[in-house]
Design an enzyme around this catalytic site. Structure first.
Site, short mmCIF file in Angstrom:
data_model
loop_
_atom_site.label_atom_id
_atom_site.label_comp_id
_atom_site.label_asym_id
_atom_site.label_seq_id
_atom_site.Cartn_x
_atom_site.Cartn_y
_atom_site.Cartn_z
N GLN A 161 0.73 3.53 8.40
CA GLN A 161 0.93 2.08 8.36
C GLN A 161 2.39 1.76 8.01
OE1 GLN A 161 -1.55 -0.46 8.89
NE2 GLN A 161 0.35 -1.58 9.07
N ARG A 221 -8.92 10.10 7.51
CA ARG A 221 -9.02 8.96 6.58
C ARG A 221 -10.09 9.31 5.56
NH1 ARG A 221 -9.24 2.65 8.14
NH2 ARG A 221 -7.03 3.18 8.27
N CYS A 246 -1.18 -5.61 7.07
CA CYS A 246 -1.63 -4.40 7.78
C CYS A 246 -2.91 -4.64 8.57
CB CYS A 246 -1.83 -3.26 6.79
SG CYS A 246 -2.99 -3.65 5.47
N ASP A 264 -1.98 -7.63 1.68
CA ASP A 264 -3.11 -6.79 2.09
C ASP A 264 -4.34 -7.31 1.34
OD1 ASP A 264 -4.76 -4.71 3.00
OD2 ASP A 264 -3.94 -3.22 1.63
N ARG A 310 1.58 0.68 15.42
CA ARG A 310 0.84 1.86 14.96
C ARG A 310 0.78 2.89 16.09
NH1 ARG A 310 -2.87 1.33 10.84
NH2 ARG A 310 -2.97 3.60 11.05
N HIS A 340 -0.98 5.13 2.66
CA HIS A 340 -1.25 4.84 4.08
C HIS A 340 0.08 5.01 4.83
CE1 HIS A 340 -3.30 3.53 7.51
NE2 HIS A 340 -3.59 2.28 7.22
N1 NVA Z 1 -5.78 -1.36 1.31
C1 NVA Z 1 -6.69 -1.44 2.43
C2 NVA Z 1 -5.98 -1.12 3.71
C3 NVA Z 1 -6.82 -1.20 4.94
C4 NVA Z 1 -6.06 -0.83 6.17
C5 NVA Z 1 -7.84 -0.49 2.21
O1 NVA Z 1 -7.62 0.63 1.74
O2 NVA Z 1 -9.00 -0.86 2.49
N1 CP Z 2 -4.43 -1.23 9.16
C1 CP Z 2 -5.39 -0.32 9.35
O1 CP Z 2 -5.28 0.85 9.00
O2 CP Z 2 -6.49 -0.80 10.01
P1 CP Z 2 -7.88 -0.05 10.19
O3 CP Z 2 -8.51 0.07 8.81
O4 CP Z 2 -8.71 -0.95 11.10
O5 CP Z 2 -7.65 1.29 10.80
#
Ligand code: NVA
Ligand code: CP
Length: 311
Positions: free
Chosen positions: A138, A108, A270, A230, A298, A135
């Site tokens: 997801q 990530r 998500c 989201d 997931r 993502h």
């Molecule tokens: N769009 C959000 C998704 C978190 C799972 C982010 O990038 O923070």
């Molecule tokens: N939806 C998701 O990716 O959650 P986290 O940021 O908690 O991993």
């Protein structure tokens, strides 16, 4: 398939194959639970998977760590405070070193270009566990959840309301590949990247799906089979949160939007969610929400992915 950096790294058939495998793994796990048997299989026996996080995570870290364990492998979670990606040494050196120890790297990070540099140097499969751009893990769980509810994708519509962000990009590509129509409703200036929309429209033309964007959340919700939202400010955009809260206020997923959707429409998110911001509490806490199935999936979708990437 070597890496999963973008949903576009898999073909439509590979995507549907991953969803089938995820369903099988889910059923197998449930049967083992009922029989009080061990959940640990042997698909990744003797293999190790690095999990590298430059941003916070609950679902991704927990589901990958448990998933690797249940496939019989060893997960190595690492935080950026230890790794210093691109600061302690080059991204290429980090990738090459990790690739000498582990059989896959799940990461990530912020830039899609950093992910691509790591993948080019690693010599082992690399999985995008969220970047600013996509993502994909997801989206796998999202499609698995949608199909569980509605039985298929053809002729059905998922409407995403809010920021044209990483989650929206992966949904656009995944829906188009699977034959699920995607509508995105976003404030002016906060739409998905035009290149992603154009690619999704190109893919959708082959599967019979439709991909549209609009600034009218009500019109986008009409007759939809799922309403998805989201957060308004993603990780890394904290300084924009107040301005975004103002711009996105008319895009809250409300009971009124849900009543415009199909009678059997479900609500997806998500997570993490902010009740009273992108989604009304009475919507996310209603019996239409499938958010915890989505979070659970997931685990199954990522197990399917790892079992496929590491044959
Ligand atoms: N769009 C959000 C998704 C978190 C799972 C982010 O990038 O923070
Ligand atoms: N939806 C998701 O990716 O959650 P986290 O940021 O908690 O991993």
């Amino acid at each position: 398939m070597r890496h999963l950096l973008s949903v576009d790294d898999v073909t439509g058939d590979e995507l549907l194959g991953l969803l089938d495998r995820a369903d099988e793994l889910k059923a197998e796990r449930a049967a083992r639970l009922r029989a009080q048997e061990s959940l640990v299989g042997d698909e990744l026996r003797g293999r190790s998977v690095a999990l590298l996080f430059e941003k916070p995570s609950l679902r991704t870290r927990a589901s990958f760590e448990v998933g690797v364990h249940e496939l019989g492998g060893k997960a190595l979670p690492m935080w950026d405070s230890e790794v210093g990606l691109g600061r302690r040494e080059t991204i290429e050196d980090t990738g090459a070193v990790l690739g000498r120890y582990v059989h896959a790297i799940v990461i990530r990070t912020f830039g899609q270009d950093d992910l691509e540099r790591l993948a080019a140097a690693a010599g082992v499969p690399v999985v995008n566990a969220l970047t600013d751009h996509e993502h994909p893990c997801q989206a796998l769980a999202d499609l698995q959840t949608f199909r569980e509810v509605h039985g298929g994708f053809d002729g059905r519509v998922l409407t995403y309301i809010g920021d044209g962000n990483n989650v929206a990009h992966s949904l656009l590509l995944a829906g188009a590949k699977a034959g699920l129509s995607i509508r995105i409703a976003h404030p002016e200036g906060y739409g998905p990247d035009e290149s992603v929309v154009a690619r999704a429209q190109q893919l959708a033309a082959q599967t019979g799906a439709e991909v549209t964007t609009t600034t009218d959340p009500r019109a986008a919700s009409e007759g939809a089979h799922a309403l998805y939202t989201d957060v308004w400010a993603s990780m890394g955009q904290e300084s924009e949160a107040a301005e975004r809260a103002r711009r996105f206020a008319p895009f809250q997923l409300t009971p009124a939007l849900l009543s415009a959707a199909a009678d059997d429409a479900v609500v997806l998110h998500c997570l993490p969610a902010h009740r009273g911001e992108e989604i009304a509490a009475e919507v996310i806490d209603s019996d239409r929400a499938r958010i915890f199935d989505q979070a659970e999936n997931r685990l199954h979708a990522q197990k399917a992915l790892l079992a496929t990437l590491l044959p």
